[in-house]
Design an enzyme around this catalytic site. Structure first.
Site, PDB file in Angstrom:
ATOM      1  N   THR A 183      66.140 116.269  92.402  1.00 14.03           N
ATOM      2  CA  THR A 183      66.252 116.489  90.886  1.00 14.03           C
ATOM      3  C   THR A 183      65.553 115.471  90.056  1.00 14.03           C
ATOM      4  OG1 THR A 183      67.393 116.836  88.878  1.00 14.03           O
ATOM      5  CG2 THR A 183      68.507 115.761  90.517  1.00 14.03           C
ATOM      6  N   ASP A 184      65.057 115.547  88.880  1.00 12.80           N
ATOM      7  CA  ASP A 184      64.438 114.287  88.112  1.00 12.80           C
ATOM      8  C   ASP A 184      65.834 113.696  87.406  1.00 12.80           C
ATOM      9  OD1 ASP A 184      65.167 116.260  86.348  1.00 12.80           O
ATOM     10  OD2 ASP A 184      63.249 116.007  85.074  1.00 12.80           O
ATOM     11  N   GLU A 185      66.906 114.168  87.429  1.00  5.99           N
ATOM     12  CA  GLU A 185      68.141 113.738  86.798  1.00  5.99           C
ATOM     13  C   GLU A 185      68.526 112.407  87.446  1.00  5.99           C
ATOM     14  OE1 GLU A 185      71.201 116.453  85.545  1.00  5.99           O
ATOM     15  OE2 GLU A 185      69.688 117.797  84.994  1.00  5.99           O
ATOM     16  N   TYR A 236      76.916 114.992  88.487  1.00  4.89           N
ATOM     17  CA  TYR A 236      75.888 116.062  89.473  1.00  4.89           C
ATOM     18  C   TYR A 236      74.668 115.060  89.878  1.00  4.89           C
ATOM     19  CZ  TYR A 236      71.742 118.458  90.011  1.00  4.89           C
ATOM     20  OH  TYR A 236      70.435 119.172  90.444  1.00  4.89           O
ATOM     21  N   LYS A 243      73.468 113.669  93.347  1.00  2.19           N
ATOM     22  CA  LYS A 243      72.143 113.884  93.993  1.00  2.19           C
ATOM     23  C   LYS A 243      71.521 112.715  94.311  1.00  2.19           C
ATOM     24  CE  LYS A 243      70.274 117.381  94.500  1.00  2.19           C
ATOM     25  NZ  LYS A 243      70.007 118.384  95.542  1.00  2.19           N
TER      26      LYS A 243
HETATM   27  P1  NAD Z   1      71.851 127.174  92.518  1.00  3.40           P
HETATM   28  O1  NAD Z   1      73.223 126.539  92.245  1.00  3.40           O
HETATM   29  O2  NAD Z   1      71.140 128.201  92.045  1.00  3.40           O
HETATM   30  O3  NAD Z   1      72.070 127.477  94.277  1.00  3.40           O
HETATM   31  C1  NAD Z   1      72.736 126.583  95.151  1.00  3.40           C
HETATM   32  C2  NAD Z   1      73.025 127.462  96.491  1.00  3.40           C
HETATM   33  O4  NAD Z   1      73.425 126.355  97.653  1.00  3.40           O
HETATM   34  C3  NAD Z   1      73.738 128.687  96.113  1.00  3.40           C
HETATM   35  O5  NAD Z   1      73.239 129.840  97.058  1.00  3.40           O
HETATM   36  C4  NAD Z   1      75.055 128.197  96.853  1.00  3.40           C
HETATM   37  O6  NAD Z   1      75.904 129.258  97.597  1.00  3.40           O
HETATM   38  C5  NAD Z   1      74.682 127.205  97.888  1.00  3.40           C
HETATM   39  N1  NAD Z   1      75.722 126.410  98.510  1.00  3.40           N
HETATM   40  C6  NAD Z   1      76.524 125.481  97.525  1.00  3.40           C
HETATM   41  N2  NAD Z   1      77.195 124.696  98.335  1.00  3.40           N
HETATM   42  C7  NAD Z   1      77.278 124.959  99.645  1.00  3.40           C
HETATM   43  C8  NAD Z   1      77.607 124.612 100.664  1.00  3.40           C
HETATM   44  N3  NAD Z   1      78.603 123.555 100.447  1.00  3.40           N
HETATM   45  N4  NAD Z   1      77.222 125.003 101.994  1.00  3.40           N
HETATM   46  C9  NAD Z   1      76.395 125.949 101.799  1.00  3.40           C
HETATM   47  N5  NAD Z   1      75.548 126.658 100.861  1.00  3.40           N
HETATM   48  C10 NAD Z   1      75.913 125.943  99.663  1.00  3.40           C
HETATM   49  O7  NAD Z   1      70.897 125.787  92.753  1.00  3.40           O
HETATM   50  P2  NAD Z   1      69.173 125.715  92.146  1.00  3.40           P
HETATM   51  O8  NAD Z   1      69.092 125.700  90.781  1.00  3.40           O
HETATM   52  O9  NAD Z   1      68.767 126.927  93.030  1.00  3.40           O
HETATM   53  O10 NAD Z   1      68.913 124.387  93.056  1.00  3.40           O
HETATM   54  C11 NAD Z   1      68.763 124.138  94.254  1.00  3.40           C
HETATM   55  C12 NAD Z   1      68.398 122.738  94.600  1.00  3.40           C
HETATM   56  O11 NAD Z   1      67.271 122.389  93.713  1.00  3.40           O
HETATM   57  C13 NAD Z   1      69.471 121.901  94.421  1.00  3.40           C
HETATM   58  O12 NAD Z   1      69.628 121.061  95.303  1.00  3.40           O
HETATM   59  C14 NAD Z   1      69.385 121.212  92.990  1.00  3.40           C
HETATM   60  O13 NAD Z   1      69.804 119.996  92.940  1.00  3.40           O
HETATM   61  C15 NAD Z   1      67.830 121.121  93.020  1.00  3.40           C
HETATM   62  N6  NAD Z   1      67.153 121.149  91.840  1.00  3.40           N
HETATM   63  C16 NAD Z   1      67.297 122.293  91.018  1.00  3.40           C
HETATM   64  C17 NAD Z   1      66.776 122.347  89.599  1.00  3.40           C
HETATM   65  C18 NAD Z   1      66.908 123.459  88.650  1.00  3.40           C
HETATM   66  O14 NAD Z   1      66.483 123.350  87.646  1.00  3.40           O
HETATM   67  N7  NAD Z   1      67.766 124.487  89.069  1.00  3.40           N
HETATM   68  C19 NAD Z   1      65.685 121.177  89.546  1.00  3.40           C
HETATM   69  C20 NAD Z   1      65.438 120.252  90.536  1.00  3.40           C
HETATM   70  C21 NAD Z   1      66.182 120.220  91.350  1.00  3.40           C
HETATM   71  O1  DAU Z   2      66.256 118.364  85.378  1.00  5.38           O
HETATM   72  C1  DAU Z   2      66.561 118.973  86.488  1.00  5.38           C
HETATM   73  C2  DAU Z   2      67.946 119.816  86.211  1.00  5.38           C
HETATM   74  O2  DAU Z   2      67.991 120.617  85.466  1.00  5.38           O
HETATM   75  C3  DAU Z   2      68.549 120.258  87.550  1.00  5.38           C
HETATM   76  O3  DAU Z   2      68.880 119.202  88.666  1.00  5.38           O
HETATM   77  C4  DAU Z   2      69.961 120.914  87.536  1.00  5.38           C
HETATM   78  O4  DAU Z   2      70.353 121.509  88.711  1.00  5.38           O
HETATM   79  C5  DAU Z   2      69.774 121.913  86.280  1.00  5.38           C
HETATM   80  O5  DAU Z   2      70.988 122.644  86.033  1.00  5.38           O
HETATM   81  C6  DAU Z   2      69.047 121.481  85.124  1.00  5.38           C
HETATM   82  O6  DAU Z   2      69.853 120.555  84.293  1.00  5.38           O
HETATM   83  P1  DAU Z   2      69.979 120.595  83.008  1.00  5.38           P
HETATM   84  O7  DAU Z   2      71.644 120.188  82.506  1.00  5.38           O
HETATM   85  O8  DAU Z   2      68.923 119.903  82.140  1.00  5.38           O
HETATM   86  O9  DAU Z   2      69.914 122.261  82.579  1.00  5.38           O
HETATM   87  P2  DAU Z   2      70.807 123.252  81.727  1.00  5.38           P
HETATM   88  O10 DAU Z   2      70.272 124.402  81.623  1.00  5.38           O
HETATM   89  O11 DAU Z   2      72.143 123.277  81.952  1.00  5.38           O
HETATM   90  O12 DAU Z   2      70.815 122.333  80.221  1.00  5.38           O
HETATM   91  C7  DAU Z   2      69.524 122.411  79.638  1.00  5.38           C
HETATM   92  C8  DAU Z   2      69.519 121.755  78.233  1.00  5.38           C
HETATM   93  O13 DAU Z   2      70.247 122.775  77.299  1.00  5.38           O
HETATM   94  C9  DAU Z   2      70.263 120.459  78.363  1.00  5.38           C
HETATM   95  O14 DAU Z   2      70.054 119.542  77.268  1.00  5.38           O
HETATM   96  C10 DAU Z   2      71.923 121.158  77.803  1.00  5.38           C
HETATM   97  C11 DAU Z   2      71.498 122.212  76.702  1.00  5.38           C
HETATM   98  N1  DAU Z   2      72.456 123.229  76.879  1.00  5.38           N
HETATM   99  C12 DAU Z   2      72.735 123.958  78.074  1.00  5.38           C
HETATM  100  C13 DAU Z   2      73.549 125.215  78.207  1.00  5.38           C
HETATM  101  C14 DAU Z   2      73.962 125.762  79.313  1.00  5.38           C
HETATM  102  C15 DAU Z   2      72.847 123.706  75.541  1.00  5.38           C
HETATM  103  O15 DAU Z   2      72.507 123.267  74.537  1.00  5.38           O
HETATM  104  N2  DAU Z   2      73.643 124.884  75.647  1.00  5.38           N
HETATM  105  C16 DAU Z   2      74.225 125.422  76.893  1.00  5.38           C
HETATM  106  O16 DAU Z   2      74.900 126.262  76.772  1.00  5.38           O
END
Ligand code: NAD
Ligand code: DAU
Length: 359
Positions: A131-133, A157, A161
């Site tokens: 992730t970019d975080e 988180y 990562k």
């Molecule tokens: P998600 O939470 O939707 O899915 C995570 C999956 O991992 C689920 O199916 C869960 O059951 C599985 N999992 C969790 N713990 C586990 C364990 N101990 N063993 C086996 N499986 C397990 O997540 P996502 O949003 O699809 O993100 C996927 C990946 O991409 C993550 O590594 C996240 O850090 C990265 N990522 C997400 C975003 C985003 O915006 N969602 C952006 C950049 C990177």
């Molecule tokens: O940048 C990549 C990341 O983006 C991933 O690595 C994470 O897995 C993914 O969850 C996401 O993280 P964020 O914290 O940025 O996403 P989220 O959707 O939780 O929140 C987006 C923005 O909205 C953030 O500034 C918090 C705000 N927010 C979020 C929720 C859930 C609200 O204001 N209200 C809310 O209820």
């Protein structure tokens, strides 16, 4: 047939990657390993269920012996590692779960791959999805994160990562493991669990429930459609340089308050309500602890070296996403009622379980 292990394939991004690989690469068997935490949903994978080149295994990446067994049993030659605890708010509530899965789970997979491949790295890839975080928070006028930006994670988180990224690089540098890493910005699209901003707000607009905006809502995120991310993962897996990191992002920065206006306008329109009428649901709530002000990604390396570009204009992506949630009330109902947690037993019983920590 080449066996590729995809971890976290029942989650949001993982399920897009699995569906796309099963269809696109019939000569490759996708072994999807997922623990099925609250975020894993087998309904995301109905399209590939029963396909010859798809296999689901329920296992926990924190179970080292189970991971070793997977590599040997299925002669794994490539890994796309997505399994993680992914929600920042949950990491503030329970940081231990994040250290366990994101740090120890990743370490288990790196070690299992190192032992299974025993120095024979021809044709092997270990791709760690991140992730970019990990880069921390940007000032309003700072240039976007590049691959050279110093790590500065703030939430449990992002710290977990960042640790996993460092471990992946350490395994490349120490054992020669053919590691590739990408760091991506915020994804949105179908099948995203409705705890994240976009699906939560679409769901709440439909249900006419409050839209909880953290603090003033001035935080900025760089949004990318999940299918553009999945396409970048495919490209980097096949053509990215071993040992390299690639930033992936939409070049698409939005303040939360502005993004929410788009969501409201588009969803109201699709619901046939007066445009903007759901703005009355906006409720400012206590800010997230340690809330990062701004993320923005410079993906020019990926664009220059591998020719990737984000393809979907944002408003079109939001429209398609809102449309998908409205057209799939069964998916959302399964998630919100908790029914989706029983899909595994209904589909498989205990047939595809490896390891002992599958609760
Ligand atoms: P998600 O939470 O939707 O899915 C995570 C999956 O991992 C689920 O199916 C869960 O059951 C599985 N999992 C969790 N713990 C586990 C364990 N101990 N063993 C086996 N499986 C397990 O997540 P996502 O949003 O699809 O993100 C996927 C990946 O991409 C993550 O590594 C996240 O850090 C990265 N990522 C997400 C975003 C985003 O915006 N969602 C952006 C950049 C990177
Ligand atoms: O940048 C990549 C990341 O983006 C991933 O690595 C994470 O897995 C993914 O969850 C996401 O993280 P964020 O914290 O940025 O996403 P989220 O959707 O939780 O929140 C987006 C923005 O909205 C953030 O500034 C918090 C705000 N927010 C979020 C929720 C859930 C609200 O204001 N209200 C809310 O209820």
């Amino acid at each position: 047939m080449k066996n590729i292990l995809i971890t976290g394939g029942a989650g949001f991004i993982g399920s897009h990657v699995v569906r796309s690989w099963v269809k696109r690469y019939p000569g490759c068997r996708v072994v999807n390993v997922d623990k099925l935490t609250y975020a894993g949903n087998l309904a995301n994978l109905k399209e590939v269920e029963g396909k010859e080149n798809y296999l689901f295994v329920r296992a926990d990446i924190c179970d080292f012996e189970a991971m070793r067994e997977l590599f040997t049993r299925y002669a794994i030659e490539g890994v796309i590692h997505l399994a993680a605890e992914s929600h920042v708010d949950r990491s503030i509530e329970d940081p231990f779960a994040f250290a366990r899965t994101n740090v120890m789970g990743t370490l288990n997979l790196l070690q299992a791959a190192t032992l299974a491949w025993a120095g024979d790295h021809a044709g092997k890839v270990f791709y760690h999805v991140s992730t970019d975080e990990v880069y921390g928070s940007l000032a309003a006028d700072a240039p976007p994160f590049t691959e050279a930006t110093r790590y500065d994670p703030h939430s449990p988180y992002s710290a977990s990562k960042a640790s996993s990224d460092h471990l992946a690089r350490a395994f490349h540098d120490t054992y020669g493991l053919p590691v590739k890493i990408s760091n991506c910005s915020n994804n949105y699209g179908p099948y995203q669990f409705p705890e994240k901003l976009i699906p939560l707000f679409i769901h709440n607009i439909v249900q006419e429930k409050p839209l909880p905006v953290y603090g003033k809502g001035e935080n900025v995120r760089d949004w990318l459609h999940v299918e553009d991310h999945a396409r970048a993962i495919d490209l980097i897996f096949h053509e990215g340089r071993v040992g390299d990191t690639y930033n992936i992002g939409g070049g698409n920065e939005w303040r939360n308050v502005d993004l929410i206006k788009v969501l409201i306008r588009v969803t109201d329109e699709l619901l046939g309500r007066p445009a903007g009428s759901s703005a009355r649901l906006i409720t400012h709530v206590t800010d997230r602890a340690g809330h990062d002000a701004r993320y923005a990604i410079d993906s020019s390396k990926l664009q220059r070296e591998l020719g990737w570009r984000p393809s979907l204009p944002f408003e079109e992506g939001i429209r398609r996403t809102a449309r998908w949630y409205l057209d799939n009330p069964g998916w959302l109902a399964g998630v919100t009622s908790g029914e989706y947690r029983h899909y595994y037993e209904k589909m498989y019983g205990t047939r595809t379980t490896i390891g002992h920590e599958n609760s």
